[in-house]
Design a protein around this motif. Structure first.
Motif, PDB file in Angstrom:
ATOM      1  N   LYS A 130       0.829  -1.206   0.000  1.00  0.00           N
ATOM      2  CA  LYS A 130       0.000   0.000   0.000  1.00  0.00           C
ATOM      3  C   LYS A 130       0.867   1.261   0.000  1.00  0.00           C
ATOM      4  O   LYS A 130       0.606   2.210  -0.733  1.00  0.00           O
ATOM      5  CB  LYS A 130      -0.914  -0.008   1.228  1.00  0.00           C
ATOM      6  CG  LYS A 130      -1.960   1.083   1.204  1.00  0.00           C
ATOM      7  CD  LYS A 130      -2.733   1.215   2.477  1.00  0.00           C
ATOM      8  CE  LYS A 130      -3.512  -0.008   2.868  1.00  0.00           C
ATOM      9  NZ  LYS A 130      -4.289   0.182   4.114  1.00  0.00           N
ATOM     10  N   GLN A 131       1.920   1.265   0.805  1.00  0.00           N
ATOM     11  CA  GLN A 131       2.808   2.424   0.861  1.00  0.00           C
ATOM     12  C   GLN A 131       3.564   2.610  -0.448  1.00  0.00           C
ATOM     13  O   GLN A 131       3.772   3.743  -0.887  1.00  0.00           O
ATOM     14  CB  GLN A 131       3.780   2.290   2.027  1.00  0.00           C
ATOM     15  CG  GLN A 131       3.106   2.500   3.364  1.00  0.00           C
ATOM     16  CD  GLN A 131       4.068   2.382   4.528  1.00  0.00           C
ATOM     17  OE1 GLN A 131       5.255   2.123   4.363  1.00  0.00           O
ATOM     18  NE2 GLN A 131       3.547   2.570   5.733  1.00  0.00           N
ATOM     19  N   GLU A 133       2.478   1.783  -3.395  1.00  0.00           N
ATOM     20  CA  GLU A 133       1.522   2.284  -4.384  1.00  0.00           C
ATOM     21  C   GLU A 133       1.177   3.744  -4.152  1.00  0.00           C
ATOM     22  O   GLU A 133       0.992   4.496  -5.090  1.00  0.00           O
ATOM     23  CB  GLU A 133       0.263   1.424  -4.374  1.00  0.00           C
ATOM     24  CG  GLU A 133       0.502   0.043  -4.944  1.00  0.00           C
ATOM     25  CD  GLU A 133      -0.710  -0.884  -4.822  1.00  0.00           C
ATOM     26  OE1 GLU A 133      -0.626  -1.990  -5.348  1.00  0.00           O
ATOM     27  OE2 GLU A 133      -1.706  -0.493  -4.184  1.00  0.00           O
ATOM     28  N   SER A 134       1.102   4.168  -2.893  1.00  0.00           N
ATOM     29  CA  SER A 134       0.768   5.580  -2.603  1.00  0.00           C
ATOM     30  C   SER A 134       1.965   6.488  -2.850  1.00  0.00           C
ATOM     31  O   SER A 134       1.791   7.681  -3.061  1.00  0.00           O
ATOM     32  CB  SER A 134       0.273   5.728  -1.169  1.00  0.00           C
ATOM     33  OG  SER A 134       1.315   5.478  -0.243  1.00  0.00           O
ATOM     34  N   GLY A 135       3.177   5.937  -2.855  1.00  0.00           N
ATOM     35  CA  GLY A 135       4.377   6.731  -3.084  1.00  0.00           C
ATOM     36  C   GLY A 135       4.688   6.967  -4.546  1.00  0.00           C
ATOM     37  O   GLY A 135       5.579   7.711  -4.889  1.00  0.00           O
ATOM     38  N   ARG A 136       3.930   6.353  -5.404  1.00  0.00           N
ATOM     39  CA  ARG A 136       4.182   6.525  -6.853  1.00  0.00           C
ATOM     40  C   ARG A 136       3.671   7.810  -7.366  1.00  0.00           C
ATOM     41  O   ARG A 136       2.789   8.412  -6.993  1.00  0.00           O
ATOM     42  CB  ARG A 136       3.544   5.375  -7.636  1.00  0.00           C
ATOM     43  CG  ARG A 136       4.253   4.099  -7.407  1.00  0.00           C
ATOM     44  CD  ARG A 136       3.640   3.020  -8.242  1.00  0.00           C
ATOM     45  NE  ARG A 136       4.287   1.764  -7.884  1.00  0.00           N
ATOM     46  CZ  ARG A 136       3.898   0.586  -8.316  1.00  0.00           C
ATOM     47  NH1 ARG A 136       2.900   0.488  -9.136  1.00  0.00           N
ATOM     48  NH2 ARG A 136       4.518  -0.488  -7.957  1.00  0.00           N
TER      49      ARG A 136
END
Length: 136
Positions: A130-131, A133-136
């Motif tokens: 999840k992290q 994916e959110s950092g992209r």
């Protein structure tokens, strides 16, 4: 708090029913099936966090079932149940992606501990993804 969902796969019906009851009393949402084919079908129908998988079953054995589980649901953690005094199948299972193994006859406290650890690892891996994916 989320209740861990466990799929228990063992062809020994009495053993599976006993473990199902004991894990349910500890707060897990447990479904038991008695062969590898049923396990794969059930995984396609419902979400699970941990699979407790017997190695020696007629038809689709534990190794073949483990390979298919990891191919279809790589985040699902698998705890191997191995009997007959051997650790080789447990080690082989871990080499194929299983979290750990427990020797039969399984002590419920040991099995509970392995399931807890496997569930925590799944949660950590889900959070890591999840992290990412959110950092992209």
């Amino acid at each position: 708090m989320k209740i861990p969902r466990i799929l228990l796969v063992d062809d020994e019906v009495a053993f599976a029913n006993n473990v199902l009851k004991l894990l349910s009393k500890r707060g897990y949402d447990v479904i038991a099936v008695n062969d590898g084919e049923s396990a794969i079908r059930t995984l396609g129908e419902k979400e699970f966090d941990v699979v407790i998988l017997d190695m020696k079953m007629p038809g689709m054995d534990g190794i073949a079932t483990l390979k298919e589980i990891k191919e279809k649901e790589p985040l699902v953690e698998v705890v191997i149940l191995t009997g007959h005094g051997t650790v080789e199948s447990g080690i082989e299972g871990m080499q194929l992606g299983a979290f750990d193994f427990v020797m039969k006859p399984a002590n419920i406290a040991d099995l509970h501990e392995k399931v807890c650890q496997a569930y925590q690892r799944k949660l950590i891996e889900e959070e890591r993804i999840k992290q990412q994916e959110s950092g992209r």
